[in-house]
Design an enzyme around this catalytic site. Structure first.
Site, PDB file in Angstrom:
ATOM      1  N   HIS A  22      12.149   3.195   0.310  1.00  0.00           N
ATOM      2  CA  HIS A  22      12.963   1.986   0.519  1.00  0.00           C
ATOM      3  C   HIS A  22      12.291   1.063   1.536  1.00  0.00           C
ATOM      4  CE1 HIS A  22      16.846   3.385  -1.419  1.00  0.00           C
ATOM      5  NE2 HIS A  22      16.081   4.458  -1.463  1.00  0.00           N
ATOM      6  N   ASP A 118      19.318  -3.154   2.374  1.00  0.00           N
ATOM      7  CA  ASP A 118      19.297  -2.075   1.388  1.00  0.00           C
ATOM      8  C   ASP A 118      20.723  -1.705   0.988  1.00  0.00           C
ATOM      9  OD1 ASP A 118      16.905   0.212   0.734  1.00  0.00           O
ATOM     10  OD2 ASP A 118      18.971   0.707   0.210  1.00  0.00           O
ATOM     11  N   HIS A 354       6.064  11.619 -10.064  1.00  0.00           N
ATOM     12  CA  HIS A 354       7.496  11.899 -10.238  1.00  0.00           C
ATOM     13  C   HIS A 354       8.240  10.639 -10.676  1.00  0.00           C
ATOM     14  CE1 HIS A 354       7.512   9.744  -6.510  1.00  0.00           C
ATOM     15  NE2 HIS A 354       8.741  10.054  -6.185  1.00  0.00           N
ATOM     16  N   GLU A 362       3.068   0.936  -8.256  1.00  0.00           N
ATOM     17  CA  GLU A 362       1.722   0.936  -7.669  1.00  0.00           C
ATOM     18  C   GLU A 362       0.690   1.331  -8.727  1.00  0.00           C
ATOM     19  OE1 GLU A 362       2.445   3.511  -4.321  1.00  0.00           O
ATOM     20  OE2 GLU A 362       3.666   1.997  -3.310  1.00  0.00           O
TER      21      GLU A 362
END
Ligand code: UDP
Length: 481
Positions: A22, A118, A354, A362
């Protein structure tokens, strides 16, 4: 001279949740806004601020102490990747809830034009409303995934009651999921998504071409909520690789190892910051990698460090003689790896991941195809975007949708599945060539998105213009009283 130099300059406060997945992207997006000349302040805790000061020097930092002790955690824990069991994770979240008071006071003393927070801080809705400050929400997911979560949330009756496959209801693509997400996780998530929808809008760390215009439209039509694609955050200007934790290998060491390998020959394996596989799963992974026979960089948790590994303990997760046999071929990194640097190297040909959204994005940005192995949360939806919708990866075959990334598993992915998935991408063949070509194309599109005239660049400009109008109308309405 301009009598009002701040006319086009926004004051923005970013409040990232304290987990690498995050914190890293939200600070990346904050840096993108700072690079457009706006005053961007990040409110975070002291040790996170220390790393950010180095990696994102254009940000202003304001710190609050993290109440670790008050929530039953060891003093000094300030980032969620440092906890590795469910109870400690719950304590960490409790501590994050305690940040409400100190952060509200900072916002009250120096109110910004907009808060970008967030969604893991549900109290932010009240705080922003009480202070009459517009709030943008950030959740760290792709919009494809948020749209899938919203569809699942809106149609509970269409989900199977047990762990059977289901088709995502009312969705632009026909996507079959391996099982419904665990109820305890969706209960928590649905609440957060509900509060997110009360925000002024959502900022998304992705670019429109990757999520697809159809998902932007779908999301906005279904929820009536606005979303802005402004990523990839990993392309924001930064200095160095240490973005949330300190790397355990030096950039030079990593680069010279990669330089010694031919182009497109290395598989990179990393499961983000929160996933810890049990020893027997790591053992299967090692066997699968060895059977596939390609060079690799494998990131394993810090606790698998050589010095604390007695030989018999090591053999629980690493076959006997593995390191000796793979001295030339493999590099094991025990702890935090410089991931962007690795993904950006020409020797890297595939990423066993994962499917955390940052890792996924990325890899997309670097043009590296993926072998997908989701574990929890949004990762299962991200896998579908990668493998079925965009065709830039292959699935390893994970079907155990977990609440958290640690703890014992019910299912094991065997060495043969791992070998097969690695070979599917690495041994050539038409399928692999097509996947690789598409991955390269998306890598180009990711870079173009942030250049002038690109989709995310334009979307960020539109967002800035929108926030300036909002600020000015607030000022005008105050003056008219
Ligand atoms: N990361 C890294 N080195 C590591 C592990 C992770 O730099 O050894 C970074 C990675 O580049 C990404 C973030 O940590 O930016 C992980 O976020 P992601 O959403 O992929 O997964 P999460 O950790 O949230 O499960």
């Amino acid at each position: 001279m301009d009598p009002n130099p701040n006319r086009n300059r926004l004051k923005l406060d970013f409040i990232p949740f304290l987990a690498p997945g995050h914190l890293i992207p939200l600070c990346g997006l904050a840096t993108l806004l700072a690079s457009r000349g706006h005053h961007v302040r990040v409110i975070t805790t002291p040790s996170n601020a220390q790393l950010l000061a180095k990696s994102n020097p254009s940000l202003h930092l304001h710190t609050v102490d993290f109440p670790a002790r008050e929530a039953g955690l060891a003093h000094g824990v300030e980032i969620m990747s440092k906890v590795d069991d469910f109870n400690k994770a719950a304590n960490f979240y409790r501590a994050a809830m305690l940040l409400r008071g100190p952060i509200a006071r900072i916002l009250e003393q120096q109110p910004p034009d907009c808060i970008v927070a967030d969604f893991m801080y549900p109290w932010m809705d009240d705080v922003a409303n009480n202070l009459n400050i517009p709030r943008l929400a950030f959740n760290g997911f792709s919009l494809f995934t948020v749209a899938a979560m919203e569809s699942v949330k809106a149609n509970p009756a269409l989900l199977p009651s047990d762990a059977a496959p289901f088709v995502i209801p009312d969705f632009p693509h026909h996507i079959t999921m391996c099982a419904p997400p665990p109820k305890i996780a969706t209960g928590f998530m649905d609440q957060l998504l509900g509060i997110e929808l009360k925000s002024h809008g959502l900022i998304v760390n992705s670019f429109a071409e990757l999520d697809g215009e159809e998902y932007l439209e779908h999301y906005q039509k279904r929820t009536g909520h606005k979303a802005w694609h402004v990523g990839p955050a990993c392309l924001a200007p930064r200095s160095g690789e240490e973005r949330a934790e300190k790397s355990v290998v030096s950039e030079n060491e990593c680069l010279s190892w990669l330089d010694s390998k031919p182009p497109q020959s290395v598989v990179y394996i990393c499961f983000g910051s929160m996933c810890r596989f049990p020893d027997k799963q790591l053992y299967e992974m090692a066997c699968g990698l060895e059977q596939a026979g390609h060079a690799f960089i494998w990131v394993v948790p810090e606790k698998k460090g050589e010095e604390c590994d007695k030989e018999e303990e090591k053999e629980m997760w690493l076959p006997k003689g593995f390191e000796e046999r793979n001295k030339e071929k493999g590099l094991i990194i025990r702890g935090w790896a410089p991931q962007l640097l690795i993904l950006g190297h020409a020797a890297v040909a595939a990423f066993l991941t994962h499917c955390g959204w940052n890792s996924t994005l990325e890899a997309v940005t670097a043009g590296v195809p993926m072998i997908t192995w989701p574990v929890q949360g949004d990762q299962f939806y991200n896998e579908k975007l990668v493998s079925e919708v965009r065709g830039i990866g292959v699935e390893v075959g994970a079907t155990e949708w977990r609440v958290v990334g640690y703890g014992e598993r019910e299912k094991l992915i065997g060495r043969d599945c791992i070998e097969r998935a690695v070979r599917r991408l690495m041994d050539g063949g038409e399928e692999a060539l097509n996947i690789r070509r598409r991955a390269k194309e998306f890598g180009e599109k990711a870079k173009e998105a942030l250049q002038e005239g690109g989709s995310s660049h334009d979307s960020l400009s539109a967002l800035i213009a929108h926030l300036l109008r909002l600020r000015d109308s607030k000022i005008n309405s105050l003056h008219s009283f």
